[in-house]
Design an enzyme around this catalytic site. Structure first.
Site: not given
Length: 451
Positions: A157, A377
């Site tokens: 992060h 995808d």
């Protein structure tokens, strides 16, 4: 369910990082977020040939090769931390783990065990060894008996917020599909826009974050608000000041309202309450920053409710909208100016002073809605579920992470509260009227659900 590690390796970038880019300096906003990782798990169902070993090996090879290509573009993600201000872009690569899970994916998704999900991630949320924390990127590909796959991602992060993580995943998926037109070119402007010379913001923000923790044991539950529930909540939230509340505003304010009701029942009286919301600054800058900008472009909006009267939903939405609207282009301009340090100090100091009072309740939100995680995808379809994982630990920090449901019309609220307060929330009549408690991801949004 057992997760067996098959292999561990480092996936190196496909091309070396140019010499002039080998030292990457973090921005001062990168220091603001205290959590080590922004973990996410993407679940992909099996198809007819998925369980075939050759087919699985081809998928794994594709993921590794495309990850290597993507790390060459997102070059800091293929390095290691040298300290809290710099990443050494040494091309040592991402930590990559392959596992086998001894069950079918459907078995897990019928009734997800939120505490089990962390085993599908390559790192503990809080690294146990300093050597683990030096990796910027950590990936774990979990293959189920049916051939279904869960890809667990833990990227530091310190360099990625939710929006930047989404950009990375989209770029990785485009590389896997061989879709050059969809390839993303990351923007690393954060360092020049918000340069850091020391760690004062990290130290100051840690004091603030620390004041938000309290004694007790926390637990995570997942609540789902479907499209019809959100529509009714939004209708109830309308006021003359906010005529069209957003999904995130309405759901956040509704959870805040129910949380305050729990607090009142627990303590016998209404207490002052503070809500914080992490806000993406990219589109609030002038001119707006590219959505593919890598870094943490986040600041914290704080809304207070000090009224001891009956708290209504429109009032809370108004307070939340006002708090977020203050983080506009003028605010960002001040952050980047000579008075930026004092502006941030005052903001952190005010929140810290409120949270440090025993009689004040705190609840924090972050939203990953509209980041497009369900568009990831790799060439075998979109994920059937995108998840975080559950916590069961001490101390307690009341935290809600909002994520889109599969078809984008609902919201999953990953809610971490103190155990007693969680049990009271689950019994709150108004809350359970709109929130479904941990429904199967296989049924959410399904026009023809199967029991």
């Amino acid at each position: 369910m057992e997760v067996q590690i098959i292999s561990k390796e480092d996936i190196k970038p496909s091309s070396p990082t140019p010499q002039h880019l080998t030292t990457f300096k973090l921005s001062f906003l990168d220091q603001f977020i205290p959590t080590p990782y922004a973990p996410v798990i993407l679940f992909y169902p099996a198809n007819d040939s998925s369980s075939n070993l050759d087919h699985i090996n081809k998928k794994l090879a594709l993921l590794k090769n495309s990850l290597s290509e993507t790390l060459a573009l997102f070059y800091p993600l293929g390095g290691k931390f040298s300290d809290d201000l710099f990443i050494d872009c040494n091309d040592e690569g991402a930590y990559f783990v392959e596992t086998r899970v001894n069950c079918f994916l459907d078995e897990l998704l019928r009734q997800p065990d939120l505490l089990f999900l962390h085993r599908l991630l390559p790192r503990d949320f809080f690294p146990k060894e300093s050597s683990e924390a030096t990796y910027v990127s950590n990936i774990q590909v979990n293959v189920f008996q049916c051939g279904g796959i869960a890809i667990g991602v833990c990227i530091s992060h310190k360099i990625l917020d939710g929006a930047a993580l989404s950009s990375f995943l989209k770029a990785w998926a485009a590389a896997a599909r061989g879709d050059g037109e969809e390839m993303i070119c990351p923007n690393f402007a954060a360092t020049s826009l918000f340069p850091a010379n020391d760690l004062w913001l990290r130290d100051s923000s840690m004091v603030m974050w620390g004041s938000m923790y309290k004694k007790g044991k926390s637990i995570t539950k997942r609540f789902v608000f479907d499209a019809s529930a959100i529509a009714e909540i939004k209708a109830r939230a309308i006021s003359s000041r906010v005529t069209v509340p957003t999904r995130v505003e309405a759901v956040s304010a509704f959870i805040w309202k129910c949380f305050m009701a729990v607090s009142k029942a627990k303590h016998g009286s209404q207490r002052p309450s503070l809500l914080t919301h992490l806000v993406n600054l990219r589109r609030r800058m002038s001119p707006p920053l590219s959505k593919n900008s890598v870094g943490n472009f986040l600041w914290i909006a704080a809304a207070k409710c000090v009224s001891m009267q009956k708290v209504e939903l429109p009032y809370l939405v108004n307070e939340l909208r006002d708090a977020i609207s203050k983080l506009d282009s003028d605010f960002v301009k001040k952050l980047r100016s000579d008075v930026g340090n004092s502006v941030m100090c005052e903001s952190l100091k005010e929140i810290n002073e409120i949270c440090s009072k025993d009689e004040v309740d705190y609840i924090g939100f972050t939203s990953w809605c509209k980041f497009g995680f369900y568009e990831t995808d790799f060439g075998w379809g979109k994920p059937i579920w995108v998840s975080g994982f559950g916590l069961n630990c001490s101390p307690v920090m009341n935290l809600i992470i909002l994520v889109d449901t599969r078809f984008g019309d609902g919201i999953e609220a990953w809610t971490t509260l103190e155990e007693e307060e969680m049990a009271m929330l689950e019994r709150n009549a108004e809350f359970i009227k709109f929130a479904s408690m941990d429904p199967s991801p296989l049924l959410i949004g399904n026009p023809n659900p199967v029991s």
